[in-house]
Design a protein around this motif. Structure first.
Motif, PDB file in Angstrom:
ATOM      1  N   ALA A  64      -5.186  10.989 -40.866  1.00  0.00           N
ATOM      2  CA  ALA A  64      -4.895   9.958 -39.861  1.00  0.00           C
ATOM      3  C   ALA A  64      -5.849   8.782 -40.003  1.00  0.00           C
ATOM      4  O   ALA A  64      -5.462   7.627 -39.880  1.00  0.00           O
ATOM      5  CB  ALA A  64      -4.987  10.556 -38.454  1.00  0.00           C
ATOM      6  N   GLN A  65      -7.137   9.088 -40.287  1.00  0.00           N
ATOM      7  CA  GLN A  65      -8.120   8.020 -40.443  1.00  0.00           C
ATOM      8  C   GLN A  65      -7.802   7.137 -41.637  1.00  0.00           C
ATOM      9  O   GLN A  65      -8.030   5.941 -41.628  1.00  0.00           O
ATOM     10  CB  GLN A  65      -9.515   8.612 -40.606  1.00  0.00           C
ATOM     11  N   ASP A  66      -7.247   7.765 -42.701  1.00  0.00           N
ATOM     12  CA  ASP A  66      -6.928   7.001 -43.904  1.00  0.00           C
ATOM     13  C   ASP A  66      -5.723   6.098 -43.706  1.00  0.00           C
ATOM     14  O   ASP A  66      -5.440   5.258 -44.547  1.00  0.00           O
ATOM     15  CB  ASP A  66      -6.658   7.951 -45.077  1.00  0.00           C
ATOM     16  N   ASN A  67      -4.989   6.288 -42.626  1.00  0.00           N
ATOM     17  CA  ASN A  67      -3.763   5.530 -42.423  1.00  0.00           C
ATOM     18  C   ASN A  67      -3.769   4.759 -41.107  1.00  0.00           C
ATOM     19  O   ASN A  67      -2.724   4.534 -40.515  1.00  0.00           O
ATOM     20  CB  ASN A  67      -2.551   6.472 -42.482  1.00  0.00           C
ATOM     21  N   ASN A  68      -4.950   4.394 -40.638  1.00  0.00           N
ATOM     22  CA  ASN A  68      -5.031   3.608 -39.416  1.00  0.00           C
ATOM     23  C   ASN A  68      -4.670   2.156 -39.696  1.00  0.00           C
ATOM     24  O   ASN A  68      -5.043   1.597 -40.730  1.00  0.00           O
ATOM     25  CB  ASN A  68      -6.456   3.662 -38.847  1.00  0.00           C
TER      26      ASN A  68
ATOM     27  N   PHE B  75      -4.258 -10.545 -37.185  1.00  0.00           N
ATOM     28  CA  PHE B  75      -3.869  -9.816 -38.398  1.00  0.00           C
ATOM     29  C   PHE B  75      -3.847  -8.315 -38.118  1.00  0.00           C
ATOM     30  O   PHE B  75      -4.458  -7.834 -37.148  1.00  0.00           O
ATOM     31  CB  PHE B  75      -4.847 -10.104 -39.543  1.00  0.00           C
ATOM     32  N   ALA B  76      -3.149  -7.586 -38.974  1.00  0.00           N
ATOM     33  CA  ALA B  76      -3.116  -6.124 -38.925  1.00  0.00           C
ATOM     34  C   ALA B  76      -3.068  -5.627 -40.362  1.00  0.00           C
ATOM     35  O   ALA B  76      -2.324  -6.167 -41.184  1.00  0.00           O
ATOM     36  CB  ALA B  76      -1.908  -5.630 -38.145  1.00  0.00           C
ATOM     37  N   ILE B  77      -3.875  -4.611 -40.657  1.00  0.00           N
ATOM     38  CA  ILE B  77      -3.936  -4.117 -42.032  1.00  0.00           C
ATOM     39  C   ILE B  77      -4.327  -2.647 -42.026  1.00  0.00           C
ATOM     40  O   ILE B  77      -5.060  -2.184 -41.155  1.00  0.00           O
ATOM     41  CB  ILE B  77      -4.951  -4.945 -42.853  1.00  0.00           C
ATOM     42  N   LYS B  78      -3.822  -1.885 -43.002  1.00  0.00           N
ATOM     43  CA  LYS B  78      -4.183  -0.483 -43.138  1.00  0.00           C
ATOM     44  C   LYS B  78      -5.621  -0.373 -43.639  1.00  0.00           C
ATOM     45  O   LYS B  78      -6.012  -1.041 -44.596  1.00  0.00           O
ATOM     46  CB  LYS B  78      -3.254   0.202 -44.134  1.00  0.00           C
ATOM     47  N   ALA B  79      -6.388   0.504 -43.003  1.00  0.00           N
ATOM     48  CA  ALA B  79      -7.787   0.667 -43.419  1.00  0.00           C
ATOM     49  C   ALA B  79      -8.345   1.965 -42.865  1.00  0.00           C
ATOM     50  O   ALA B  79      -7.853   2.509 -41.869  1.00  0.00           O
ATOM     51  CB  ALA B  79      -8.631  -0.516 -42.947  1.00  0.00           C
ATOM     52  N   ALA B  80      -9.369   2.462 -43.524  1.00  0.00           N
ATOM     53  CA  ALA B  80     -10.097   3.648 -43.078  1.00  0.00           C
ATOM     54  C   ALA B  80     -11.550   3.269 -42.829  1.00  0.00           C
ATOM     55  O   ALA B  80     -12.001   2.185 -43.221  1.00  0.00           O
ATOM     56  CB  ALA B  80     -10.007   4.753 -44.130  1.00  0.00           C
TER      57      ALA B  80
ATOM     58  N   TRP C 122     -14.641  -0.010 -34.472  1.00  0.00           N
ATOM     59  CA  TRP C 122     -13.458  -0.861 -34.648  1.00  0.00           C
ATOM     60  C   TRP C 122     -12.188  -0.041 -34.413  1.00  0.00           C
ATOM     61  O   TRP C 122     -11.272  -0.462 -33.706  1.00  0.00           O
ATOM     62  CB  TRP C 122     -13.468  -1.445 -36.053  1.00  0.00           C
ATOM     63  N   LEU C 123     -12.157   1.151 -34.996  1.00  0.00           N
ATOM     64  CA  LEU C 123     -10.990   2.010 -34.825  1.00  0.00           C
ATOM     65  C   LEU C 123     -10.857   2.487 -33.378  1.00  0.00           C
ATOM     66  O   LEU C 123      -9.754   2.644 -32.854  1.00  0.00           O
ATOM     67  CB  LEU C 123     -11.094   3.224 -35.755  1.00  0.00           C
TER      68      LEU C 123
END
Length: 254
Positions: free
Chosen positions: A19-23, A60-65, A88-89
């Motif tokens: 889940a963290q890898d796909n936030n 902006f929105a972007i996938k990040a871990a 941040w998450l």
């Protein structure tokens, strides 16, 4: 019973890590001087090689871990890197402020071509650039001819006699950086970004190379000085990627 508890714990940890890898993280980019929202700021996740841009509201929105690094670049502003943190998450949107650069333009003297009206004479006055990209049948490697590439023939001969070793000197010491090439080519946002840039800044950040390293790679892959100086960043990416694909094929058959 203990085995069941252990299994559930491991599954929970794995699910949490996935889940963290796909936030999808969100934020807003602003001018540090006056808090004005910045539209069309380019953002690249250097770890996952994904890109995006800010909208008219600077959002902006972007996938990040966690621990991924985001690279922000915008014309006339100093590029910055921002590390993704647990806070941040946890708390959501974050404000990213960019500092405007003071650009001092040097005096430019334009020297137009003075035409005489006579075709025979004017044809000799107009500069002609004749750098062409050539390929030899049966050999993946190419070369670019022209007045600015006097070593083209020797480079081609080197690649013919020992192509795998020739390209290994270019890419063999940079395996981790070069693996990101395909990801960059597959991301439409990054390709659109590179198409409008000429400063090599994003390429340097993602590939972890210096400007001199990029020029050296292109030179060893037999691209002319004119191409290296005038091509946009997308053309540079495609040139390096094409040469790297040739290296992988030749190295596999070695």
């Amino acid at each position: 019973m203990k085995k069941i508890i252990l299994l559930i714990t491991l599954l929970f940890i794995a699910a949490n890590s996935f889940a963290q890898d796909n936030n999808t993280i969100k934020g807003t980019v602003m001018n540090d001087a006056d808090d004005k929202l910045l539209e069309n700021v380019n953002i690249v996740n250097l770890n996952q090689v994904k890109g995006t841009t800010t909208n008219e509201k600077g959002e902006f929105a972007i996938k990040a871990a966690v621990n991924d690094t985001l690279f922000f670049s915008y014309l006339g502003f100093k590029s910055i890197r921002v590390r993704v943190t647990n806070d941040w998450l946890k708390f959501g949107d974050i404000k990213v402020k960019m500092t405007e650069l003071g650009i001092a333009l040097e005096e430019v003297v334009i020297r137009p071509v003075q035409l005489t009206g006579y075709v025979e004479i004017d044809a000799k006055l107009i500069p002609i650039y004749d750098n062409y990209r050539y390929r030899i049948s049966g050999l993946n490697s190419g070369y670019e001819g022209g007045s600015n590439q006097p070593g083209a023939v020797s480079k081609v001969l080197s690649s013919i006699f020992n192509p795998a070793d020739f390209l290994y000197n270019v890419f063999g010491k940079r395996p981790r950086q070069m693996k990101k090439l395909r990801k960059m080519k597959d991301d439409d946002e990054i390709r659109n970004l590179l198409q409008s840039k000429f400063d090599r800044e994003t390429l340097m950040a993602v590939l972890q190379l210096e400007r001199a390293d990029i020029d050296e790679i292109l030179n060893k892959c037999s691209y002319s000085k004119d191409f290296i100086r005038t091509a946009n960043d997308l053309q540079i990416l495609d040139a390096i990627s094409g040469c790297y694909e040739e290296y992988k094929v030749l190295n596999r058959d070695k």
